[in-house]
Design a protein around this motif. Structure first.
Motif, PDB file in Angstrom:
ATOM      1  N   GLY A  39       0.810  -1.217   0.000  1.00  0.00           N
ATOM      2  CA  GLY A  39       0.000   0.000   0.000  1.00  0.00           C
ATOM      3  C   GLY A  39       0.842   1.265   0.000  1.00  0.00           C
ATOM      4  O   GLY A  39       0.567   2.213  -0.741  1.00  0.00           O
ATOM      5  N   PHE A  95       1.008   3.907  -3.014  1.00  0.00           N
ATOM      6  CA  PHE A  95       0.673   5.320  -2.792  1.00  0.00           C
ATOM      7  C   PHE A  95       1.787   6.221  -3.308  1.00  0.00           C
ATOM      8  O   PHE A  95       1.531   7.261  -3.906  1.00  0.00           O
ATOM      9  CB  PHE A  95       0.406   5.599  -1.311  1.00  0.00           C
ATOM     10  CG  PHE A  95       0.286   7.066  -1.011  1.00  0.00           C
ATOM     11  CD1 PHE A  95      -0.762   7.807  -1.544  1.00  0.00           C
ATOM     12  CD2 PHE A  95       1.225   7.704  -0.225  1.00  0.00           C
ATOM     13  CE1 PHE A  95      -0.874   9.169  -1.288  1.00  0.00           C
ATOM     14  CE2 PHE A  95       1.127   9.070   0.043  1.00  0.00           C
ATOM     15  CZ  PHE A  95       0.075   9.804  -0.498  1.00  0.00           C
ATOM     16  N   SER A 119       1.119   9.148  -5.902  1.00  0.00           N
ATOM     17  CA  SER A 119       1.391  10.524  -5.482  1.00  0.00           C
ATOM     18  C   SER A 119       2.500  11.169  -6.309  1.00  0.00           C
ATOM     19  O   SER A 119       2.524  12.381  -6.489  1.00  0.00           O
ATOM     20  CB  SER A 119       1.717  10.588  -3.992  1.00  0.00           C
ATOM     21  OG  SER A 119       2.850   9.817  -3.693  1.00  0.00           O
ATOM     22  N   SER A 123     -12.984   4.956  -0.658  1.00  0.00           N
ATOM     23  CA  SER A 123     -11.786   4.110  -0.630  1.00  0.00           C
ATOM     24  C   SER A 123     -12.142   2.655  -0.343  1.00  0.00           C
ATOM     25  O   SER A 123     -11.552   1.742  -0.914  1.00  0.00           O
ATOM     26  CB  SER A 123     -10.807   4.613   0.428  1.00  0.00           C
ATOM     27  OG  SER A 123     -10.448   5.945   0.174  1.00  0.00           O
ATOM     28  N   LEU A 145      -4.579   5.646 -10.856  1.00  0.00           N
ATOM     29  CA  LEU A 145      -4.954   5.132  -9.536  1.00  0.00           C
ATOM     30  C   LEU A 145      -5.565   3.736  -9.670  1.00  0.00           C
ATOM     31  O   LEU A 145      -5.261   2.828  -8.892  1.00  0.00           O
ATOM     32  CB  LEU A 145      -5.936   6.079  -8.851  1.00  0.00           C
ATOM     33  CG  LEU A 145      -6.522   5.628  -7.507  1.00  0.00           C
ATOM     34  CD1 LEU A 145      -5.440   5.483  -6.444  1.00  0.00           C
ATOM     35  CD2 LEU A 145      -7.594   6.616  -7.035  1.00  0.00           C
ATOM     36  N   THR A 199      -3.905   0.438  -7.914  1.00  0.00           N
ATOM     37  CA  THR A 199      -4.694  -0.337  -6.944  1.00  0.00           C
ATOM     38  C   THR A 199      -4.993  -1.739  -7.473  1.00  0.00           C
ATOM     39  O   THR A 199      -5.034  -2.700  -6.704  1.00  0.00           O
ATOM     40  CB  THR A 199      -6.003   0.390  -6.573  1.00  0.00           C
ATOM     41  OG1 THR A 199      -6.707   0.742  -7.766  1.00  0.00           O
ATOM     42  CG2 THR A 199      -5.753   1.641  -5.753  1.00  0.00           C
ATOM     43  N   ILE A 211      -4.029   2.593  -0.563  1.00  0.00           N
ATOM     44  CA  ILE A 211      -3.575   3.484  -1.640  1.00  0.00           C
ATOM     45  C   ILE A 211      -4.662   4.499  -1.965  1.00  0.00           C
ATOM     46  O   ILE A 211      -4.395   5.707  -2.060  1.00  0.00           O
ATOM     47  CB  ILE A 211      -3.211   2.671  -2.905  1.00  0.00           C
ATOM     48  CG1 ILE A 211      -2.023   1.758  -2.626  1.00  0.00           C
ATOM     49  CG2 ILE A 211      -2.920   3.606  -4.086  1.00  0.00           C
ATOM     50  CD1 ILE A 211      -1.814   0.671  -3.657  1.00  0.00           C
ATOM     51  N   HIS A 212      -5.878   4.020  -2.140  1.00  0.00           N
ATOM     52  CA  HIS A 212      -7.021   4.875  -2.485  1.00  0.00           C
ATOM     53  C   HIS A 212      -7.284   5.900  -1.378  1.00  0.00           C
ATOM     54  O   HIS A 212      -7.467   7.091  -1.637  1.00  0.00           O
ATOM     55  CB  HIS A 212      -8.247   3.990  -2.705  1.00  0.00           C
ATOM     56  CG  HIS A 212      -9.339   4.620  -3.481  1.00  0.00           C
ATOM     57  ND1 HIS A 212     -10.189   3.888  -4.291  1.00  0.00           N
ATOM     58  CD2 HIS A 212      -9.765   5.910  -3.578  1.00  0.00           C
ATOM     59  CE1 HIS A 212     -11.067   4.709  -4.847  1.00  0.00           C
ATOM     60  NE2 HIS A 212     -10.829   5.936  -4.418  1.00  0.00           N
ATOM     61  N   LEU A 231      -5.193   7.008   1.067  1.00  0.00           N
ATOM     62  CA  LEU A 231      -4.117   7.990   1.169  1.00  0.00           C
ATOM     63  C   LEU A 231      -4.137   8.966   0.002  1.00  0.00           C
ATOM     64  O   LEU A 231      -3.904  10.164   0.168  1.00  0.00           O
ATOM     65  CB  LEU A 231      -2.755   7.282   1.242  1.00  0.00           C
ATOM     66  CG  LEU A 231      -2.457   6.531   2.538  1.00  0.00           C
ATOM     67  CD1 LEU A 231      -1.162   5.743   2.411  1.00  0.00           C
ATOM     68  CD2 LEU A 231      -2.389   7.471   3.736  1.00  0.00           C
ATOM     69  N   ASN A 232      -4.434   8.449  -1.190  1.00  0.00           N
ATOM     70  CA  ASN A 232      -4.542   9.318  -2.366  1.00  0.00           C
ATOM     71  C   ASN A 232      -5.644  10.354  -2.182  1.00  0.00           C
ATOM     72  O   ASN A 232      -5.440  11.549  -2.432  1.00  0.00           O
ATOM     73  CB  ASN A 232      -4.813   8.481  -3.618  1.00  0.00           C
ATOM     74  CG  ASN A 232      -5.215   9.342  -4.794  1.00  0.00           C
ATOM     75  OD1 ASN A 232      -4.375   9.992  -5.417  1.00  0.00           O
ATOM     76  ND2 ASN A 232      -6.500   9.390  -5.084  1.00  0.00           N
ATOM     77  N   TRP A 253      -4.678  12.893   0.518  1.00  0.00           N
ATOM     78  CA  TRP A 253      -3.647  13.797   0.022  1.00  0.00           C
ATOM     79  C   TRP A 253      -4.233  14.802  -0.969  1.00  0.00           C
ATOM     80  O   TRP A 253      -3.911  15.987  -0.941  1.00  0.00           O
ATOM     81  CB  TRP A 253      -2.525  12.981  -0.622  1.00  0.00           C
ATOM     82  CG  TRP A 253      -1.226  13.724  -0.751  1.00  0.00           C
ATOM     83  CD1 TRP A 253      -0.538  14.347   0.242  1.00  0.00           C
ATOM     84  CD2 TRP A 253      -0.465  13.904  -1.941  1.00  0.00           C
ATOM     85  NE1 TRP A 253       0.615  14.894  -0.258  1.00  0.00           N
ATOM     86  CE2 TRP A 253       0.685  14.636  -1.586  1.00  0.00           C
ATOM     87  CE3 TRP A 253      -0.628  13.503  -3.268  1.00  0.00           C
ATOM     88  CZ2 TRP A 253       1.669  14.990  -2.516  1.00  0.00           C
ATOM     89  CZ3 TRP A 253       0.350  13.854  -4.186  1.00  0.00           C
ATOM     90  CH2 TRP A 253       1.476  14.586  -3.812  1.00  0.00           C
TER      91      TRP A 253
END
Length: 200
Positions: free
Chosen positions: A55, A59, A63, A105, A159, A163, A179-180, A182-183, A186
């Protein structure tokens, strides 16, 4: 007429409930296992540390694209109704945390990576399964906040690819959810800080 935060939030909740219902129905139709067993497998914590590492790496990959787009001056929303709604919701910390960061997410990953991607892989192969699922994921997100803004639209596709690969590697949803999540967090922070804004 300007929508209230609660109306926007309610629309997001309804959309996420629809994603969850579609996922459960599709899983029930396509899985040979009991629905409860299938869901338990998708959300298994057995390889928790490995999922955490995947993950974080995923990310970073997502990012990095966002960072490059912002630095190149391409990280902006067009001046549309959808963009204004997103920015309005982001400025409400509690609603954006639930409606943009947390629920999508979990529920979007459940539908797209947990249910649709295995079907696509079965129909095509692992490579095209991930690509097709990412493309469908991007299509679902097309709205007027991406009008004339291919850089942010491609971000959604990217993304979906990252993922999708994370789900294939870990065989559970936690890495892709991470990942989703945190994306989205952010992205919300970048919008709130004015690094991604509406171009008037």
């Amino acid at each position: 007429m300007k929508q209230s935060d609660k109306e926007i939030f309610l629309q997001l909740i309804v959309g996420n409930i629809i994603f969850a219902v579609i996922a459960i129905v599709l899983l029930n139709i396509t899985s040979s296992k009991n629905i409860f067993v299938s869901i338990t497998h998708l959300f298994s914590l057995q390889e928790g540390v490995f999922s955490l590492i995947v993950g974080l790496v995923g990310f970073f990959a997502v990012s990095l694209y966002t960072f490059i787009v912002i630095k190149a001056g391409k990280g902006y929303f067009p001046n549309t109704k959808g963009s204004n709604v997103i920015v309005q919701l982001v400025n409400n910390k509690e609603l954006s945390l639930i409606g943009i960061v947390l629920l999508p997410s979990i529920l979007e990953e459940f539908l797209f990576r947990g249910v649709i991607q295995p079907l696509m892989i079965e129909m095509f192969n692992p490579f095209w399964g991930v690509i097709m699922t990412a493309f469908l994921f991007m299509l679902v997100h097309i709205s007027d906040q991406y009008k004339g803004q291919p850089f942010l639209l491609f971000h959604t596709f990217w993304l979906g690819i990252i993922t999708g690969v994370a789900f294939m590697i870990t065989e559970n949803l936690w890495a892709s959810i991470m990942i989703h999540l945190l994306n989205n967090y952010w992205s919300v922070k970048k919008i709130r800080d004015g690094e991604i804004g509406i171009q008037y």
